[in-house]
Motif scaffolding. Structure first.
Motif, PDB file in Angstrom:
ATOM      1  N   TRP A 111       4.151  -0.772  -1.418  1.00  0.00           N
ATOM      2  CA  TRP A 111       3.138  -1.675  -1.986  1.00  0.00           C
ATOM      3  C   TRP A 111       3.163  -3.023  -1.250  1.00  0.00           C
ATOM      4  CZ3 TRP A 111       3.324  -3.502  -7.837  1.00  0.00           C
ATOM      5  CH2 TRP A 111       2.100  -4.094  -8.164  1.00  0.00           C
ATOM      6  N   THR A 112       4.352  -3.538  -1.060  1.00  0.00           N
ATOM      7  CA  THR A 112       4.502  -4.823  -0.363  1.00  0.00           C
ATOM      8  C   THR A 112       3.920  -4.754   1.047  1.00  0.00           C
ATOM      9  OG1 THR A 112       6.499  -5.321  -1.632  1.00  0.00           O
ATOM     10  CG2 THR A 112       6.217  -6.499   0.430  1.00  0.00           C
ATOM     11  N   GLU A 113       4.213  -3.664   1.752  1.00  0.00           N
ATOM     12  CA  GLU A 113       3.705  -3.513   3.118  1.00  0.00           C
ATOM     13  C   GLU A 113       2.178  -3.443   3.144  1.00  0.00           C
ATOM     14  OE1 GLU A 113       5.027  -2.964   6.502  1.00  0.00           O
ATOM     15  OE2 GLU A 113       6.433  -4.280   5.480  1.00  0.00           O
ATOM     16  N   LEU A 114       1.595  -2.727   2.189  1.00  0.00           N
ATOM     17  CA  LEU A 114       0.138  -2.572   2.188  1.00  0.00           C
ATOM     18  C   LEU A 114      -0.567  -3.893   1.862  1.00  0.00           C
ATOM     19  CD1 LEU A 114      -0.308   0.967   0.582  1.00  0.00           C
ATOM     20  CD2 LEU A 114      -0.094   0.306   2.981  1.00  0.00           C
ATOM     21  N   VAL A 115       0.023  -4.670   0.966  1.00  0.00           N
ATOM     22  CA  VAL A 115      -0.562  -5.995   0.694  1.00  0.00           C
ATOM     23  C   VAL A 115      -0.426  -6.881   1.932  1.00  0.00           C
ATOM     24  CG1 VAL A 115      -0.367  -8.089  -0.699  1.00  0.00           C
ATOM     25  CG2 VAL A 115      -0.228  -5.854  -1.798  1.00  0.00           C
ATOM     26  N   ALA A 116       0.711  -6.773   2.615  1.00  0.00           N
ATOM     27  CA  ALA A 116       0.882  -7.548   3.851  1.00  0.00           C
ATOM     28  C   ALA A 116      -0.198  -7.174   4.860  1.00  0.00           C
ATOM     29  CB  ALA A 116       2.275  -7.309   4.427  1.00  0.00           C
ATOM     30  N   ARG A 117      -0.595  -5.900   4.872  1.00  0.00           N
ATOM     31  CA  ARG A 117      -1.660  -5.471   5.788  1.00  0.00           C
ATOM     32  C   ARG A 117      -2.965  -6.215   5.518  1.00  0.00           C
ATOM     33  NH1 ARG A 117      -1.801   1.161   6.256  1.00  0.00           N
ATOM     34  NH2 ARG A 117       0.346   1.498   6.923  1.00  0.00           N
TER      35      ARG A 117
END
Length: 433
Positions: A111-117
């Motif tokens: 989830w964190t990675e996708l928001v960072a995207r």
């Protein structure tokens, strides 16, 4: 334009399909062996996860909807033991039991990675000070954006929602450069700034990331003009993942769906038939990597269109248009889900109300309003003004308690409401979304 994860966000489409198929097989195997609801659904149609050979085989499986989640409240849809669940979120439960979702530690990392995207796609960098004005709590919005911004290396101000004067003071003094909130709250801030004489040029704001409610291109232009920022859109839903399912790049020609983690389909909401690329229909999502709470063919009820044409940003992920409406009758009023059936139930419980009503939804000074026009019998309509006022107040109080959001009640005289031979037009939405 900087891309957070170019290896995945710019994948060759054929390689992406191979990755999706591999992850889909893992997901179906996980839900079949760990979630009784899915095992029963698969058994009912004689399907075993080993039967999946192509991505198109997914179309053989039944849909998942909100009722499945409610029937298995609170943890019946979880695919891992509770000791592996490290975060729980849920809906407000305004129409019944809340829908409860869980995240494993790996889910939170994803989830964190996708928001960072999508924050990177919107232009947020480690140099930014991110002002998060979503409410922190069971709602997924604030936490999702919070950890994504930290992953980028930005400085996070977790101010939460409300207290607009304090928001503006902190935004000014702490030099916030990125604003995260609902688009309607951004305009509320703009109103307050104009009333108090706060010049947008005295702020360091340069970008806004908005979501959690439908909004129009006209609203985007107004936000950009009044706050003097670039406004971007993002999409998520708590049953699949909060913010992080899709987000706009600076080309702003639709939100890129992160297809290495979510497999989208567009269906005819009436027949359930999968529609060809480019068709307008209901978005259905299958999660491909979630451990604690995977979903297979989840009906979002959001109407949109997918665009597979190349994007100038270089990302290869498909883009979804802003949602054009809902395939059910749900309204979102001030961020709260409201169903006309809830209102109907309240009205029918009030002695004197007739079974004829209409809901007028509008947006006044950037705030959603709901007016309930209800036909009443002659006794109520011709009551003394004092008694009629007490009746209206009683209905409004009951509606506010049931809906979780206020509504203005207007009584109309007997037999004055339009009658319909077919489906009644209960809702007039004037918000130009």
């Amino acid at each position: 334009m900087k891309i957070w994860d170019p290896v995945h966000e710019c994948m060759d489409r054929e390689a992406l399909r191979e990755l999706q198929l591999r992850r889909l097989k893992q997901t179906l195997d996980r839900v079949y062996h760990n979630v009784p609801c899915y095992q029963q659904k698969f058994t009912d149609i004689g399907f075993h996860p080993d039967d999946l050979q192509t991505l198109e085989d997914l179309q053989r499986l039944p849909f998942t909807d909100k009722e499945d989640l409610r029937r298995n409240y609170p943890y019946g849809m979880f695919a891992v033991p509770m000791k592996e669940v490290v975060r729980i979120h849920s809906s407000s439960g305004t129409t019944g039991k809340p829908t409860v979702v869980g995240y494993s530690r790996r889910d939170l990392d994803t989830w964190t990675e996708l928001v960072a995207r999508f924050m990177t796609a919107a232009g947020v960098t480690a140099e930014d000070i991110v002002h998060i004005a979503f409410g922190y709590g069971l709602f997924t919005g604030a936490f999702g954006l919070h950890y994504g911004a930290e992953r980028i290396g930005a400085s996070v101000i977790p101010i939460s929602s409300g207290n607009t004067d304090k928001q503006l003071m902190i935004m000014h003094d702490y030099r916030s450069s990125a604003l995260v909130c609902t688009p309607s709250y951004a305009l509320t801030m703009a109103d307050r700034m104009e009333r108090t004489g706060l010049d947008p040029q005295s702020l360091d704001l340069r970008v806004g990331l908005f979501g959690a409610e439908p909004w129009s291109e006209e609203m985007r232009r107004e936000i950009e003009r009044r706050l003097e920022i670039v406004a971007t859109d993002n999409y998520g839903l708590s049953e699949v993942m909060g913010p992080g399912v899709a987000g706009e790049c600076l080309c702003r020609r639709g939100m890129h769906i992160f297809e290495d983690h979510f497999l989208p389909e567009i269906i005819d909401p009436e027949t359930g038939e999968v529609l060809p690329p480019g068709s307008v229909g209901e978005l259905v999502i299958t999660s491909l990597t979630k451990e604690a709470f995977p979903v297979v063919r989840y009906r979002t009820r959001d109407i949109t269109r997918l665009d597979y044409a190349p994007c100038d940003c270089g990302r290869t992920m498909v883009r979804m248009q802003k949602t054009m409406g809902r395939s059910d009758d749900m309204l979102i009023i001030k961020g709260v889900n409201v169903f006309p059936t809830q209102i109907e139930e309240v009205l029918f419980q009030m002695e004197g109300c007739e079974p004829h009503y209409q809901l007028i939804v509008d947006r006044v000074n950037n705030v959603d309003t709901l007016e309930v026009r209800v036909e009443v019998n002659e006794k109520i309509f011709f009551d003394e003004m004092k008694q009629q006022k007490a009746f209206v107040e009683a209905v409004e109080k009951r509606l506010a308690s049931t809906l979780g959001v206020g509504a203005r009640v207007k009584l109309v005289e007997p037999a004055s409401m339009p009658r319909h031979e077919g489906k009644a037009v209960r809702v007039i939405d004037r918000r130009k979304l």
